[in-house]
Write a protein that holds these residues in place. Sequence first.
Motif, PDB file in Angstrom:
ATOM      1  N   ALA A 136       0.881  -1.432  -0.031  1.00  0.00           N
ATOM      2  CA  ALA A 136       0.103   0.239  -0.299  1.00  0.00           C
ATOM      3  C   ALA A 136       1.089   1.196  -0.330  1.00  0.00           C
ATOM      4  O   ALA A 136       0.599   2.387   0.060  1.00  0.00           O
ATOM      5  CB  ALA A 136      -0.781   0.231   1.512  1.00  0.00           C
ATOM      6  N   TYR A 137       1.997   1.319   0.420  1.00  0.00           N
ATOM      7  CA  TYR A 137       3.286   2.179   0.451  1.00  0.00           C
ATOM      8  C   TYR A 137       4.289   2.492  -0.256  1.00  0.00           C
ATOM      9  O   TYR A 137       5.095   2.561  -0.682  1.00  0.00           O
ATOM     10  CB  TYR A 137       3.549   2.516   1.944  1.00  0.00           C
ATOM     11  N   SER A 138       3.621   2.003  -1.972  1.00  0.00           N
ATOM     12  CA  SER A 138       4.477   1.619  -2.744  1.00  0.00           C
ATOM     13  C   SER A 138       5.037   3.047  -3.163  1.00  0.00           C
ATOM     14  O   SER A 138       5.994   2.841  -4.156  1.00  0.00           O
ATOM     15  CB  SER A 138       3.830   0.780  -3.980  1.00  0.00           C
ATOM     16  N   GLY A 139       3.834   4.238  -3.191  1.00  0.00           N
ATOM     17  CA  GLY A 139       4.821   4.880  -3.765  1.00  0.00           C
ATOM     18  C   GLY A 139       5.208   6.137  -2.646  1.00  0.00           C
ATOM     19  O   GLY A 139       5.856   7.065  -3.374  1.00  0.00           O
ATOM     20  N   PRO A 179      -3.523   5.295   1.174  1.00  0.00           N
ATOM     21  CA  PRO A 179      -1.832   6.041   2.447  1.00  0.00           C
ATOM     22  C   PRO A 179      -1.964   7.895   0.761  1.00  0.00           C
ATOM     23  O   PRO A 179      -2.385   7.480  -0.279  1.00  0.00           O
ATOM     24  CB  PRO A 179      -0.773   5.426   2.320  1.00  0.00           C
ATOM     25  N   ALA A 180      -1.694   9.057   1.711  1.00  0.00           N
ATOM     26  CA  ALA A 180      -1.560   9.594   0.594  1.00  0.00           C
ATOM     27  C   ALA A 180       0.105  10.275   0.838  1.00  0.00           C
ATOM     28  O   ALA A 180      -0.363  11.352   1.229  1.00  0.00           O
ATOM     29  CB  ALA A 180      -2.424  10.987   0.157  1.00  0.00           C
ATOM     30  N   PRO A 181       0.712  10.123   0.349  1.00  0.00           N
ATOM     31  CA  PRO A 181       2.132  10.314   0.536  1.00  0.00           C
ATOM     32  C   PRO A 181       2.388  11.747  -0.608  1.00  0.00           C
ATOM     33  O   PRO A 181       1.968  11.759  -0.966  1.00  0.00           O
ATOM     34  CB  PRO A 181       3.412   8.659   0.463  1.00  0.00           C
ATOM     35  N   GLY A 182       3.302  12.710   0.579  1.00  0.00           N
ATOM     36  CA  GLY A 182       3.845  14.175  -0.010  1.00  0.00           C
ATOM     37  C   GLY A 182       2.227  14.620   0.101  1.00  0.00           C
ATOM     38  O   GLY A 182       2.733  15.929  -0.450  1.00  0.00           O
ATOM     39  N   THR A 183       1.799  14.636   0.398  1.00  0.00           N
ATOM     40  CA  THR A 183       0.250  15.381   0.356  1.00  0.00           C
ATOM     41  C   THR A 183      -0.002  16.511   1.943  1.00  0.00           C
ATOM     42  O   THR A 183      -0.355  17.297   1.759  1.00  0.00           O
ATOM     43  CB  THR A 183      -1.019  15.002   0.538  1.00  0.00           C
ATOM     44  N   ALA A 184       1.299  15.980   2.539  1.00  0.00           N
ATOM     45  CA  ALA A 184       1.051  16.671   4.644  1.00  0.00           C
ATOM     46  C   ALA A 184       1.840  16.011   5.135  1.00  0.00           C
ATOM     47  O   ALA A 184       2.602  15.494   5.414  1.00  0.00           O
ATOM     48  CB  ALA A 184      -0.719  15.868   4.805  1.00  0.00           C
TER      49      ALA A 184
END
Length: 365
Positions: A136-139, A179-184
């Motif tokens: 789920a955290y591949s990015g 997950p939304a990495p890089g957004t906050a």
Amino acid sequence: MRAHRRLAVTGLAIAALTVGAGGPAATAATAATAATTATAPATAPVRPAFDPTALTTLLAGLPDGTSEGALVRVAGEGLRVPWTGTAGPVAADERFPIGSVSKIFTSAVVLQLVAEHRVALDAPVRRYLPGLVPAAYSGTTVRQLLDHTSDFPMATQVPGDPRTVIAASFAADDPARVPAPGTAQQYNGLNTFVLGVLVEQATGHSYEQELRRRVLHPLGLRDTALSADPAVAYFWAEGGLVSTAADLDRFQSALLGGRLLPPAQQKNLFEVPGVPGAPSNTCLTRAACFSAGGLMRVDLPNGPTVWGKTGSSGAWTSGAFATEDLKRHVVYTVRPVPGTSGQAQRARVLELVTAAFADQGAASR
């Protein structure tokens, strides 16, 4: 004066010479300052010499209802030797757990690996740790761990080694969450636990070995190490180090002075992502403040912008901050009164740091 109060200050004689004490030394200092001012460009800021009055006043008031004692070390321009002030049961050469200040040691090691092309800053961390970081955290990238924009679940404290802590933290994550990495930006110790394992994966050596080889030995940090106390050592690359004010100052000066990183990675120290801070982020404002080097940017009230890191461990709250140009660098540790709220402790730290940089104005912003 309270019978149990102890206030010790060193470096005051030199400070007195630079803030206007009479005699030949002061006259020479004044003449030198005048000459420098006369030849400097009109736009160059003229900084006053360090004045310890605000700090000595604060330290003289300890112990109080918030802090049992404190140690502050100030160095930089205008100080031939560092100024050190202590109060309460804290010695100038105290060795103390530094908590999350450990994170910037780990970040420095990771950035060295980036410089060596053993780790790519903008590569997915799962490329290096596929069995540890869920799909789920591949990015999520290495940079996003360093600047706390990974959107990883918060660290879960469970018995076990770092990999156990990481696995348990991901297992406790909401499976329905996207997950939304890089957004906050959300400050999170799990990021640095993963970075510690990344160091081991990339080098084939333990985190402790790499830390000693790359940072502690080259800088002569003889009083800095992973704690021998299991309750502190548990936090490992995320918060398991002990150190002294002198060692922290030497490390901070080397890091910001470019002795540990090549220019490309040195720039990462001051790259703060342009994203909002999450509601529970630990910056002083809602904007992001942590850089791709793990440093915290703080715009002091009526003062300069400083870079550094805070940390709490056991009975200690510590930190190291400096202006980017190292004209002033400060290390502190405080022993909070048991039961003191986190808000009161943060207010005390801000009070001490603001006093230490008070004469710098906004020249470094």
